[in-house]
Design a protein around this motif. Sequence first.
Motif, mmCIF file in Angstrom:
data_model
loop_
_atom_site.group_PDB
_atom_site.id
_atom_site.type_symbol
_atom_site.label_atom_id
_atom_site.label_comp_id
_atom_site.label_asym_id
_atom_site.label_seq_id
_atom_site.Cartn_x
_atom_site.Cartn_y
_atom_site.Cartn_z
ATOM 1 N N GLU A 275 -8.386 -49.381 -46.926
ATOM 2 C CA GLU A 275 -7.629 -48.352 -46.209
ATOM 3 C C GLU A 275 -6.903 -48.979 -45.033
ATOM 4 O OE1 GLU A 275 -9.360 -44.512 -45.368
ATOM 5 O OE2 GLU A 275 -11.032 -44.911 -46.727
ATOM 6 N N GLU A 276 -5.699 -48.496 -44.755
ATOM 7 C CA GLU A 276 -4.929 -48.979 -43.616
ATOM 8 C C GLU A 276 -5.124 -48.044 -42.425
ATOM 9 O OE1 GLU A 276 -3.599 -51.761 -43.588
ATOM 10 O OE2 GLU A 276 -3.120 -52.318 -45.655
ATOM 11 N N GLU A 277 -4.787 -48.554 -41.224
ATOM 12 C CA GLU A 277 -4.855 -47.769 -39.989
ATOM 13 C C GLU A 277 -3.467 -47.751 -39.354
ATOM 14 O OE1 GLU A 277 -8.706 -48.939 -37.758
ATOM 15 O OE2 GLU A 277 -8.142 -50.693 -38.944
ATOM 16 N N LEU A 278 -3.236 -46.766 -38.538
ATOM 17 C CA LEU A 278 -1.939 -46.663 -37.870
ATOM 18 C C LEU A 278 -2.002 -47.048 -36.398
ATOM 19 C CD1 LEU A 278 -0.597 -43.381 -39.508
ATOM 20 C CD2 LEU A 278 0.348 -45.673 -39.774
ATOM 21 N N THR A 279 -3.203 -47.045 -35.792
ATOM 22 C CA THR A 279 -3.326 -47.378 -34.364
ATOM 23 C C THR A 279 -4.548 -48.256 -34.125
ATOM 24 O OG1 THR A 279 -4.654 -45.410 -33.891
ATOM 25 C CG2 THR A 279 -2.267 -45.209 -33.660
ATOM 26 N N LEU A 280 -4.479 -49.022 -33.014
ATOM 27 C CA LEU A 280 -5.625 -49.840 -32.617
ATOM 28 C C LEU A 280 -6.717 -48.990 -31.982
ATOM 29 C CD1 LEU A 280 -3.689 -52.880 -31.136
ATOM 30 C CD2 LEU A 280 -5.171 -52.941 -33.134
ATOM 31 N N GLU B 73 7.664 -48.581 -26.032
ATOM 32 C CA GLU B 73 6.782 -47.699 -26.804
ATOM 33 C C GLU B 73 6.469 -48.275 -28.194
ATOM 34 O OE1 GLU B 73 9.518 -44.832 -24.457
ATOM 35 O OE2 GLU B 73 9.736 -46.707 -25.589
ATOM 36 N N VAL B 74 5.262 -47.946 -28.634
ATOM 37 C CA VAL B 74 4.894 -48.159 -30.034
ATOM 38 C C VAL B 74 4.780 -46.774 -30.646
ATOM 39 C CG1 VAL B 74 3.182 -49.054 -31.654
ATOM 40 C CG2 VAL B 74 3.635 -50.289 -29.523
ATOM 41 N N LEU C 35 -3.296 -41.178 -28.834
ATOM 42 C CA LEU C 35 -1.915 -40.896 -29.234
ATOM 43 C C LEU C 35 -1.332 -39.831 -28.310
ATOM 44 C CD1 LEU C 35 -2.202 -40.751 -33.141
ATOM 45 C CD2 LEU C 35 -1.139 -42.551 -31.780
ATOM 46 N N ILE C 36 -0.112 -40.050 -27.899
ATOM 47 C CA ILE C 36 0.594 -39.097 -27.031
ATOM 48 C C ILE C 36 1.707 -38.443 -27.834
ATOM 49 C CG2 ILE C 36 1.938 -38.837 -24.912
ATOM 50 C CD1 ILE C 36 0.568 -41.396 -23.901
ATOM 51 N N GLY C 37 1.782 -37.133 -27.783
ATOM 52 C CA GLY C 37 2.813 -36.413 -28.508
ATOM 53 C C GLY C 37 4.202 -36.631 -27.918
ATOM 54 N N PHE D 258 4.441 -39.791 -32.730
ATOM 55 C CA PHE D 258 3.484 -39.974 -31.629
ATOM 56 C C PHE D 258 3.703 -41.342 -30.990
ATOM 57 C CE2 PHE D 258 1.608 -36.986 -34.577
ATOM 58 C CZ PHE D 258 1.128 -35.992 -33.748
ATOM 59 N N CYS D 259 3.222 -41.464 -29.788
ATOM 60 C CA CYS D 259 3.329 -42.728 -29.066
ATOM 61 C C CYS D 259 1.911 -43.263 -28.838
ATOM 62 C CB CYS D 259 4.045 -42.506 -27.732
ATOM 63 S SG CYS D 259 4.445 -44.035 -26.877
ATOM 64 N N ALA D 260 1.672 -44.503 -29.282
ATOM 65 C CA ALA D 260 0.335 -45.096 -29.154
ATOM 66 C C ALA D 260 0.213 -45.850 -27.837
ATOM 67 C CB ALA D 260 0.078 -46.033 -30.329
#
Length: 624
Positions: free
Chosen positions: A554-559, A503-504, A563-565, A572-574
Amino acid sequence: MFKLISSWSRTQKAYVFLAIDLALIPAALLFTYMLQSLPTSPLDTLISVLPILPYLMAVAAGLSLWLGLPYIQLMAYERHAAGLTAVLSLLLAGSSALMTQTMGVDLPPGTHVMFGISYFLALVATRVVLFQVVMAAYRRMLPRRRVLIYGAGTTGTQLAQALKAHESIEPVAFVDDNTSLQGMNLFGLPVFPPARIEEIVKARDINRVLLAMPSQSQPVQAKVTARLQKLGLEVQILPSFAQLIGEEALVDKLTPVGPQNFLGRAACDMELAQSCECYVGRNVLVSGAGGSIGSELCRQILACRPSRLVLYELSELALYTVYQDLMQMTECSDIELVPVLGSVTDARQVRKVLTDHEVQVVLHAAAYKHVPLVESNPLAGLANNVFGTQTLAREAAELQVERFLLVSSDKAVRPTNVMGASKRMAELVVQDLSTRHPATIFAMVRFGNVLGSSGSVVPLFQDQISRGGPVTVTDRNVKRYFMTIREAVQLVLRAGAEARGGEVFVLDMGEPIPIIQLARQVIEKAGYTVRDAEHPEGDIEIEVIGLRPGEKLEEELTLNDTLIGTRHQKIFCAEESHLSEIEVASALRGLRHALAASDEDAARGVIRRWVEGFAASEEARKLS
């Protein structure tokens, strides 16, 4: 001769003063007779009173010793001493009148009044002259330090007056921002504008400045001090009267405000009980244990009661510091602390540590994270962040360690800098090992900036404020995600317990905060005001210095936005694609060859090829 006089005792000096005072009596009498209209000449009149002169001098000696005049030092001869001198002169004038009347010498009453006045003036004048002679001798013997006083207000003028009598410090001039004082002479010293400091220093041979402006705020004083120090001057700050009598602290220290005050939201605080199940009773290794995240991981893991905690750290000082801190926390427990000094890139040492200490859980927080430094030293950053992760993760997999958790960064998402690209490659390495080694649970946790960590903006802003500013911001539009160290580590441990393999995890960090807004908050919470075009009288200025190499607005958290809870609302899981085993091997091989050849361009070529978004961001940066 002067050295001989300096070596005399206090009593010897008192006798010298007494002898001088007594010698002044006939001189004062003769001067008085010269001013009076008497039947005989001044000299004949003095001869007529010679029989009473010994008695008069004896009375003067007794009164002088009784009043303590010979024991008063020249430097301390002020209003009180002058008052005692007046008392002596008055009593001596009365004694003179009584004795001359008893001896039958006919002198007008005004003569005795004039004698008292003349004797008083002679005593005072003698001490003034002696003081100047002594100070001149001191100046010849001891070199005096010439100083400039910054501030011509009450404090500055009082300081100048006090230093006039100092044996080794000579005030030369004042400097003051008040235009109404510039050009004036105060206590014999000229007042100049601050713009002429460099000229005055050279012309008057000054090497020290005394800052006499205690009413100004600490940042203003710090800013003036920094400007003067750039001129090669020694600067000393004079405390205020309130500080000297203890009503205020002598050192005005900046009190840091807790990082949670700058989040703009409530900090997440959770019970560790649900996260502890995979750490309790285990042998846990934390790499980068001396860093901000690593040391907090160690503290919170201790609350989970592991059997053994291995502190793996490259920096000797950081390892010593965290080990001493944790030793106090484990004094009354049976938890074993093991400090290990070494690099995660050393495969043999990593294998030995994992084997000797039977490590079951690895939390990998060791990394070079400072964006501009890694951008300037890309090979070192890639070697540590990529191959350090590969070495530690591979050895953990081969020894079938239960869990391996990589602490990643939001800068790994479509990175614009080498540091972010190295973290993304580290993620790809861990994802690849996860598919090939099911016995070990591999996972990654990705989050943004941590408030209060080493190298983060809040400590930097607070340090800049303590030096008087300016507070530097790279761009007015820069925004960042923020968490406190405590809440980030709590969520990392919880994510590690939730992991099932590959997981990420992405942490919910709320809304991104504008850095310029954060700068304002830090300034205001420190008790100061922002100086800008609308408020030119403010304390601290915010200066925009431009984006650093490789920095995003600005930064991002996902590609992607998928996102899955999880069981925790902040985790969250990307769902993200990753490279195949062959692609990862090819990327690592190319990067290893570039490092062996010390070829920065080749290393950048490797990450440009394999890290999603890096090539596009690099081209955009070149065009801008």
